[in-house]
Design an enzyme around this catalytic site. Structure first.
Site, PDB file in Angstrom:
ATOM      1  N   GLU A 125      42.298  37.183  38.443  1.00 37.02           N
ATOM      2  CA  GLU A 125      42.709  36.692  39.768  1.00 37.02           C
ATOM      3  C   GLU A 125      41.817  37.207  40.898  1.00 37.02           C
ATOM      4  OE1 GLU A 125      47.464  36.519  38.763  1.00 37.02           O
ATOM      5  OE2 GLU A 125      46.788  36.551  40.814  1.00 37.02           O
ATOM      6  N   ALA A 152      44.146  40.898  45.916  1.00 39.75           N
ATOM      7  CA  ALA A 152      43.269  41.651  46.827  1.00 39.75           C
ATOM      8  C   ALA A 152      43.350  43.147  46.520  1.00 39.75           C
ATOM      9  CB  ALA A 152      43.664  41.379  48.281  1.00 39.75           C
ATOM     10  N   SER A 153      44.540  43.620  46.167  1.00 41.32           N
ATOM     11  CA  SER A 153      44.657  45.053  45.849  1.00 41.32           C
ATOM     12  C   SER A 153      43.962  45.366  44.523  1.00 41.32           C
ATOM     13  CB  SER A 153      46.129  45.495  45.830  1.00 41.32           C
ATOM     14  OG  SER A 153      46.814  44.912  44.736  1.00 41.32           O
ATOM     15  N   LYS A 154      44.017  44.433  43.568  1.00 42.50           N
ATOM     16  CA  LYS A 154      43.307  44.664  42.301  1.00 42.50           C
ATOM     17  C   LYS A 154      41.789  44.605  42.531  1.00 42.50           C
ATOM     18  CE  LYS A 154      44.767  45.143  38.653  1.00 42.50           C
ATOM     19  NZ  LYS A 154      45.225  46.363  37.910  1.00 42.50           N
TER      20      LYS A 154
HETATM   21  P1  NAD Z   1      53.975  45.615  34.420  1.00 40.70           P
HETATM   22  O1  NAD Z   1      54.415  45.320  35.806  1.00 40.70           O
HETATM   23  O2  NAD Z   1      54.763  45.072  33.279  1.00 40.70           O
HETATM   24  O3  NAD Z   1      53.917  47.205  34.219  1.00 40.70           O
HETATM   25  C1  NAD Z   1      53.396  48.079  35.158  1.00 40.70           C
HETATM   26  C2  NAD Z   1      53.799  49.510  34.775  1.00 40.70           C
HETATM   27  O4  NAD Z   1      53.223  50.397  35.745  1.00 40.70           O
HETATM   28  C3  NAD Z   1      55.313  49.740  34.800  1.00 40.70           C
HETATM   29  O5  NAD Z   1      55.709  50.442  33.654  1.00 40.70           O
HETATM   30  C4  NAD Z   1      55.526  50.572  36.049  1.00 40.70           C
HETATM   31  O6  NAD Z   1      56.642  51.450  35.960  1.00 40.70           O
HETATM   32  C5  NAD Z   1      54.212  51.327  36.137  1.00 40.70           C
HETATM   33  N1  NAD Z   1      53.898  51.791  37.498  1.00 40.70           N
HETATM   34  C6  NAD Z   1      53.946  51.057  38.649  1.00 40.70           C
HETATM   35  N2  NAD Z   1      53.621  51.825  39.708  1.00 40.70           N
HETATM   36  C7  NAD Z   1      53.329  53.062  39.210  1.00 40.70           C
HETATM   37  C8  NAD Z   1      52.904  54.278  39.805  1.00 40.70           C
HETATM   38  N3  NAD Z   1      52.717  54.386  41.129  1.00 40.70           N
HETATM   39  N4  NAD Z   1      52.677  55.350  38.997  1.00 40.70           N
HETATM   40  C9  NAD Z   1      52.885  55.251  37.649  1.00 40.70           C
HETATM   41  N5  NAD Z   1      53.299  54.125  37.046  1.00 40.70           N
HETATM   42  C10 NAD Z   1      53.514  53.049  37.803  1.00 40.70           C
HETATM   43  O7  NAD Z   1      52.469  45.176  34.354  1.00 40.70           O
HETATM   44  P2  NAD Z   1      51.644  44.504  33.164  1.00 40.70           P
HETATM   45  O8  NAD Z   1      51.873  43.046  33.177  1.00 40.70           O
HETATM   46  O9  NAD Z   1      51.874  45.272  31.919  1.00 40.70           O
HETATM   47  O10 NAD Z   1      50.153  44.744  33.690  1.00 40.70           O
HETATM   48  C11 NAD Z   1      49.443  45.924  33.349  1.00 40.70           C
HETATM   49  C12 NAD Z   1      48.078  45.893  34.012  1.00 40.70           C
HETATM   50  O11 NAD Z   1      47.377  44.745  33.590  1.00 40.70           O
HETATM   51  C13 NAD Z   1      48.116  45.818  35.537  1.00 40.70           C
HETATM   52  O12 NAD Z   1      47.091  46.617  36.028  1.00 40.70           O
HETATM   53  C14 NAD Z   1      47.867  44.358  35.851  1.00 40.70           C
HETATM   54  O13 NAD Z   1      47.253  44.191  37.101  1.00 40.70           O
HETATM   55  C15 NAD Z   1      46.930  43.991  34.719  1.00 40.70           C
HETATM   56  N6  NAD Z   1      46.948  42.575  34.326  1.00 40.70           N
HETATM   57  C16 NAD Z   1      48.126  42.001  33.924  1.00 40.70           C
HETATM   58  C17 NAD Z   1      48.120  40.668  33.505  1.00 40.70           C
HETATM   59  C18 NAD Z   1      49.371  39.979  33.044  1.00 40.70           C
HETATM   60  O14 NAD Z   1      49.310  38.784  32.747  1.00 40.70           O
HETATM   61  N7  NAD Z   1      50.504  40.653  32.941  1.00 40.70           N
HETATM   62  C19 NAD Z   1      46.918  39.953  33.501  1.00 40.70           C
HETATM   63  C20 NAD Z   1      45.755  40.574  33.947  1.00 40.70           C
HETATM   64  C21 NAD Z   1      45.784  41.902  34.332  1.00 40.70           C
HETATM   65  O1  TDX Z   2      58.969  30.653  38.518  1.00 36.06           O
HETATM   66  C1  TDX Z   2      57.760  30.411  38.400  1.00 36.06           C
HETATM   67  N1  TDX Z   2      57.326  29.103  38.441  1.00 36.06           N
HETATM   68  C2  TDX Z   2      56.012  28.743  38.344  1.00 36.06           C
HETATM   69  O2  TDX Z   2      55.684  27.555  38.400  1.00 36.06           O
HETATM   70  C3  TDX Z   2      56.765  31.450  38.216  1.00 36.06           C
HETATM   71  C4  TDX Z   2      57.169  32.882  38.167  1.00 36.06           C
HETATM   72  C5  TDX Z   2      55.445  31.059  38.112  1.00 36.06           C
HETATM   73  N2  TDX Z   2      55.072  29.767  38.182  1.00 36.06           N
HETATM   74  C6  TDX Z   2      53.637  29.418  38.069  1.00 36.06           C
HETATM   75  C7  TDX Z   2      52.739  30.161  39.025  1.00 36.06           C
HETATM   76  C8  TDX Z   2      51.439  30.251  38.256  1.00 36.06           C
HETATM   77  O3  TDX Z   2      50.706  29.059  38.418  1.00 36.06           O
HETATM   78  O4  TDX Z   2      53.214  29.815  36.764  1.00 36.06           O
HETATM   79  C9  TDX Z   2      51.882  30.357  36.797  1.00 36.06           C
HETATM   80  C10 TDX Z   2      51.922  31.783  36.273  1.00 36.06           C
HETATM   81  O5  TDX Z   2      52.639  32.563  37.212  1.00 36.06           O
HETATM   82  P1  TDX Z   2      52.847  34.155  37.004  1.00 36.06           P
HETATM   83  O6  TDX Z   2      53.481  34.399  35.679  1.00 36.06           O
HETATM   84  O7  TDX Z   2      53.519  34.680  38.216  1.00 36.06           O
HETATM   85  O8  TDX Z   2      51.342  34.646  36.865  1.00 36.06           O
HETATM   86  P2  TDX Z   2      50.104  34.649  37.877  1.00 36.06           P
HETATM   87  O9  TDX Z   2      50.508  34.474  39.272  1.00 36.06           O
HETATM   88  O10 TDX Z   2      49.104  33.656  37.333  1.00 36.06           O
HETATM   89  O11 TDX Z   2      49.589  36.156  37.675  1.00 36.06           O
HETATM   90  C11 TDX Z   2      49.600  36.747  36.349  1.00 36.06           C
HETATM   91  O12 TDX Z   2      48.361  36.713  35.737  1.00 36.06           O
HETATM   92  C12 TDX Z   2      47.370  37.591  36.164  1.00 36.06           C
HETATM   93  C13 TDX Z   2      50.147  38.179  36.359  1.00 36.06           C
HETATM   94  O13 TDX Z   2      51.392  38.221  37.010  1.00 36.06           O
HETATM   95  C14 TDX Z   2      49.193  39.133  36.959  1.00 36.06           C
HETATM   96  O14 TDX Z   2      49.660  40.474  36.803  1.00 36.06           O
HETATM   97  C15 TDX Z   2      47.867  39.005  36.292  1.00 36.06           C
HETATM   98  O15 TDX Z   2      46.912  39.765  36.958  1.00 36.06           O
END
Ligand code: NAD
Ligand code: TDX
Length: 335
Positions: A125, A152-154
């Site tokens: 993203e 933006a934070s990432k």
């Molecule tokens: P998540 O929200 O499920 O988990 C985040 C974890 O971080 C939680 O266990 C939370 O308690 C912990 N946390 C939050 N703030 C904290 C702090 N200040 N100190 C210590 N722990 C803290 O997230 P996720 O989906 O597992 O994502 C993990 C990483 O991967 C993130 O950096 C996210 O940006 C990145 N990422 C996720 C996706 C996705 O699709 N989920 C995709 C690309 C990148």
């Molecule tokens: O209720 C919903 N309805 C809907 O249409 C939700 C929650 C999402 N959406 C759409 C928005 C996006 O186009 O689905 C797509 C995926 O949405 P999210 O699951 O919120 O993901 P996204 O915004 O793409 O971001 C995710 O992928 C990159 C993760 O949340 C991030 O942590 C990661 O970095």
């Protein structure tokens, strides 16, 4: 080898810890997690008594704690973050704090304690959005152009990691991956929300016209990618990790889920669009394949089937979440 995993009680972090301890039983892991709404120690019950696993409840922004935990650590794998775009639109503050200040705090500790590798988990993203129906993909040289407070934070955290590499020679690697899905995903994210809503016979909220496109990556494939990056990746490099080769729109994802779960389309509700909604993501991971011989093992259809089965078989896990504080968030987001 001793790893400090941050955010290991979250979705990807907990999958990674379970994967790593199975793959490398002689390694040890310290899991530092603040247990925000997204952290869940239930995910890690199967390893909680493993002598090579230790959980520490704490904040990555706490420099004293992070510094003491980093002593004797070989590798930091940094997952901890606020991760949900919609929540960042409601309130950006914790995103700035954890994703930027938290990453900075860890970088300082890594430097001070001379860790051998700082691996930063980031997202596609940060590159912004691609045109619908184009052949474009995010590449390693795509410019950063984040649109949400989350992305933006990432992006800020990625820049900080690279700056510590360039300025202080911190040995880092970064992976920018696409949308993960699979077991233990908090049911606020699209696929886990859709599956659990269908299981509850609740309507499925789809934003805007539903034609938005994401690149879907099964979480186990992501864990394997991190493994190869840690073992074979070049210090100072960034790796792109994705799961698809062909676009699939959100509405098509819903159709596939409904089809697999044998439900009709009446559950679908088109709702107000997300502000600043990125139209399309697609990621080119060919360099990761050619350099590290990694590629996703699961097709989208197989991984989706496995994921649906997991949510069917683990209803207590997500029902406990959906009846807690989650209800307030859901009401605020969807009315
Ligand atoms: P998540 O929200 O499920 O988990 C985040 C974890 O971080 C939680 O266990 C939370 O308690 C912990 N946390 C939050 N703030 C904290 C702090 N200040 N100190 C210590 N722990 C803290 O997230 P996720 O989906 O597992 O994502 C993990 C990483 O991967 C993130 O950096 C996210 O940006 C990145 N990422 C996720 C996706 C996705 O699709 N989920 C995709 C690309 C990148
Ligand atoms: O209720 C919903 N309805 C809907 O249409 C939700 C929650 C999402 N959406 C759409 C928005 C996006 O186009 O689905 C797509 C995926 O949405 P999210 O699951 O919120 O993901 P996204 O915004 O793409 O971001 C995710 O992928 C990159 C993760 O949340 C991030 O942590 C990661 O970095």
């Amino acid at each position: 080898m001793k790893l400090l995993v941050t955010g290991g009680a979250g979705f990807i972090g907990s999958n990674f810890i379970l994967y790593w301890l199975k793959q490398y039983p002689n390694d040890s892991i310290v899991n530092l997690d603040l247990l925000t709404y997204a952290g869940n120690l239930e995910n890690l019950i199967s390893v909680e008594n493993n002598p090579n696993y230790e959980f520490v409840h704490g904040d990555i922004c706490n420099s004293q704690l992070v510094n003491s935990l980093t002593r004797n650590i070989d590798i930091i794998v940094h997952f901890a973050a606020e991760s949900h775009v919609d929540r960042s639109i409601q309130n950006a503050s914790p995103f700035i704090q954890t994703n930027i200040v938290g990453t900075y705090t860890l970088l300082e500790a890594a430097l001070k304690n001379k860790v051998k590798r700082f691996h930063h988990i980031s997202t596609d993203e940060v590159f912004g959005a691609l045109e619908l129906n184009s052949q474009d993909k995010f590449h390693l040289d795509s410019p950063y152009n984040p649109h949400s407070p989350y992305s933006a934070s990432k992006a800020s955290s990625d820049h900080l990691v690279r700056a510590y590499g360039t300025t202080y020679n911190l040995p880092y690697t970064i992976s920018n991956c696409s949308n993960n899905f699979g077991p233990y995903q908090f049911p606020e994210k699209f696929i886990s929300l859709v599956i659990t809503n269908v299981l509850e016979n609740k309507y499925i909220p789809i934003y805007g016209d539903g034609l938005y496109v994401r690149d879907w990556l099964y979480v186990e494939d992501h864990c394997e990618a991190i493994d190869v990056i840690l073992h074979k990746g070049k210090v100072g490099s960034t790796y792109l990790v994705g799961g698809l080769t062909k676009d699939i729109s959100n509405i098509e994802v819903i159709y596939q889920i409904l089809d697999e779960m044998k439900k009709d389309k009446t559950l679908i509700h088109f709702v107000k669009d997300r502000p600043g909604h990125d139209r399309r993501y697609a990621i080119d991971w060919s360099q990761t394949t050619s350099e590290l011989e990694w590629k996703p093992k699961h097709s989208f259809a197989d991984a989706l089937q496995k994921t649906i089965l997991w949510y069917k078989n683990n209803q207590e896990w997500w029902k406990r979440i959906k009846t807690g504080a989650y209800l307030n968030y859901y009401k605020q987001q969807y009315g």
